[in-house]
Motif scaffolding. Structure first.
Motif, short mmCIF file in Angstrom:
data_model
loop_
_atom_site.label_atom_id
_atom_site.label_comp_id
_atom_site.label_asym_id
_atom_site.label_seq_id
_atom_site.Cartn_x
_atom_site.Cartn_y
_atom_site.Cartn_z
N SER A 44 43.83 25.35 -59.42
CA SER A 44 44.04 26.24 -60.56
C SER A 44 43.03 25.97 -61.66
CB SER A 44 45.46 26.07 -61.10
OG SER A 44 45.63 24.74 -61.54
N TRP A 45 41.76 25.97 -61.30
CA TRP A 45 40.74 25.68 -62.29
C TRP A 45 40.61 26.78 -63.32
CZ3 TRP A 45 36.60 28.98 -62.64
CH2 TRP A 45 36.42 29.85 -61.57
N TYR A 46 41.11 27.97 -63.01
CA TYR A 46 41.06 29.05 -63.99
C TYR A 46 41.92 28.72 -65.21
CZ TYR A 46 45.49 30.34 -61.84
OH TYR A 46 46.77 30.32 -61.36
N ARG A 47 42.95 27.91 -65.01
CA ARG A 47 43.76 27.47 -66.15
C ARG A 47 42.96 26.56 -67.07
NH1 ARG A 47 49.27 25.71 -63.10
NH2 ARG A 47 49.71 27.72 -62.16
N CYS A 48 41.98 25.88 -66.51
CA CYS A 48 41.15 24.98 -67.29
C CYS A 48 40.09 25.76 -68.08
CB CYS A 48 40.48 23.96 -66.37
SG CYS A 48 39.49 22.74 -67.21
N ILE A 49 39.49 26.80 -67.48
CA ILE A 49 38.43 27.51 -68.18
C ILE A 49 38.96 28.51 -69.19
CG2 ILE A 49 36.80 27.20 -66.29
CD1 ILE A 49 37.16 30.17 -65.65
N PHE A 50 40.21 28.87 -69.10
CA PHE A 50 40.80 29.82 -70.05
C PHE A 50 40.72 29.31 -71.50
CE2 PHE A 50 44.46 31.73 -72.24
CZ PHE A 50 44.08 33.05 -72.19
N PRO A 51 41.15 28.08 -71.80
CA PRO A 51 41.04 27.60 -73.19
C PRO A 51 39.59 27.51 -73.67
CG PRO A 51 42.49 26.16 -71.94
CD PRO A 51 41.87 27.11 -70.97
N PHE A 52 38.68 27.11 -72.79
CA PHE A 52 37.28 27.06 -73.19
C PHE A 52 36.75 28.46 -73.49
CE2 PHE A 52 37.54 23.04 -70.80
CZ PHE A 52 37.11 22.18 -71.80
N GLY A 53 37.22 29.44 -72.76
CA GLY A 53 36.83 30.82 -73.03
C GLY A 53 37.33 31.28 -74.38
N ILE A 54 38.56 30.95 -74.71
CA ILE A 54 39.12 31.34 -76.02
C ILE A 54 38.34 30.67 -77.15
CG2 ILE A 54 41.13 31.11 -77.53
CD1 ILE A 54 42.86 31.71 -75.15
N VAL A 55 38.07 29.38 -77.01
CA VAL A 55 37.32 28.66 -78.04
C VAL A 55 35.92 29.25 -78.18
CG1 VAL A 55 36.28 26.42 -78.61
CG2 VAL A 55 38.66 26.54 -77.86
N SER A 56 35.27 29.56 -77.07
CA SER A 56 33.93 30.13 -77.13
C SER A 56 33.94 31.51 -77.78
CB SER A 56 33.33 30.25 -75.73
OG SER A 56 33.14 28.98 -75.17
N VAL A 57 34.96 32.31 -77.51
CA VAL A 57 35.05 33.63 -78.14
C VAL A 57 35.25 33.49 -79.65
CG1 VAL A 57 36.51 35.68 -78.34
CG2 VAL A 57 35.78 34.90 -76.10
N VAL A 58 36.12 32.59 -80.05
CA VAL A 58 36.37 32.40 -81.48
C VAL A 58 35.11 31.92 -82.19
CG1 VAL A 58 37.65 30.99 -83.15
CG2 VAL A 58 38.85 32.04 -81.24
N ILE A 59 34.43 30.94 -81.61
CA ILE A 59 33.18 30.44 -82.20
C ILE A 59 32.12 31.54 -82.20
CG2 ILE A 59 31.28 28.81 -81.87
CD1 ILE A 59 33.37 26.80 -80.86
N GLY A 60 32.03 32.28 -81.11
CA GLY A 60 31.05 33.35 -81.02
C GLY A 60 31.29 34.45 -82.05
N VAL A 61 32.55 34.83 -82.23
CA VAL A 61 32.87 35.87 -83.22
C VAL A 61 32.54 35.38 -84.62
CG1 VAL A 61 34.80 37.10 -84.32
CG2 VAL A 61 34.59 37.08 -81.84
N ALA A 62 32.95 34.15 -84.94
CA ALA A 62 32.67 33.61 -86.28
C ALA A 62 31.17 33.48 -86.52
CB ALA A 62 33.35 32.25 -86.43
N ALA A 63 30.46 32.94 -85.55
CA ALA A 63 29.01 32.76 -85.73
C ALA A 63 28.29 34.09 -85.79
CB ALA A 63 28.46 31.91 -84.59
N THR A 64 28.73 35.06 -85.00
CA THR A 64 28.09 36.38 -85.03
C THR A 64 28.33 37.06 -86.37
OG1 THR A 64 28.39 36.57 -82.64
CG2 THR A 64 27.96 38.60 -83.83
N CYS A 65 29.54 36.97 -86.88
CA CYS A 65 29.83 37.55 -88.20
C CYS A 65 28.97 36.91 -89.29
CB CYS A 65 31.30 37.41 -88.54
SG CYS A 65 32.38 38.44 -87.54
#
Length: 123
Positions: A44-65
Motif C-alpha cells: 500500500s505504498w500509495y498511502r505513503c505518497i498521498f501525504p507527500f502529495g498533499i504537502v507538495s500541493v500546499v507548498i506549491g500553491v503557497a510558493a506560486t502565489c
C-alpha cells in the motif's frame, strides 16, 4: 579460523568450501517476512505518497502565489520551481488515486470470484 588471513568465503566458513552461506527459502515466506518487517507498506505504498502529495500541493500553491505576486527579474527561477512543485504534488495525488482505484478493483474482482463448489458424493 585456523591461520586464515583473508576474508574469503571459504575462510569464513572454517575451511569447508561445501557449506552454503544461506539456504533458499520459499518466495511467499520471504514476502511474508518482508510484510511483517515493514508493516505491510509494500502493498500500500500509495498511502505513503498521498501525504507527500498533499504537502507538495500546499507548498506549491503557497510558493506560486507568492512568486507570481512579487514581480521581479530574479523571480523567474522561483516561479519555475514553485510551479514544478505544484505539478509534482498534483502528480503524486493522481498517482495515489489511480493506484488506490486499481487496488479497489482487484479486491472487488477477488470478492466476486466464488470458488466452484465441489460435488461430493458423485460417483
Amino acid at each position: 579460523m585456523m591461520g586464515c588471513k583473508s576474508n574469503s568465503l571459504t575462510c569464513l566458513q572454517g575451511g569447508k568450501p561445501g557449506l552454503p552461506l544461506a539456504t533458499a527459502t520459499d518466495s511467499t515466506a520471504t514476502l511474508n517476512k518482508l510484510a511483517l518487517a515493514t508493516g505491510g507498506t509494500e502493498k500500500s505504498w500509495y498511502r505513503c505518497i498521498f501525504p507527500f502529495g498533499i504537502v507538495s500541493v500546499v507548498i506549491g500553491v503557497a510558493a506560486t502565489c507568492i512568486t507570481f505576486t512579487i514581480n521581479g527579474p530574479q523571480m523567474d527561477i522561483a516561479k519555475v520551481v514553485s510551479v514544478a512543485t505544484l505539478i509534482f504534488g498534483v502528480g503524486l495525488l493522481v498517482t495515489a488515486y489511480v493506484c488506490w482505484r486499481a487496488k479497489r478493483e482487484r479486491q472487488r474482482k477477488r470478492q466476486h470470484q466464488e470458488p466452484v463448489p465441489l460435488e461430493q458424493g458423485a460417483l
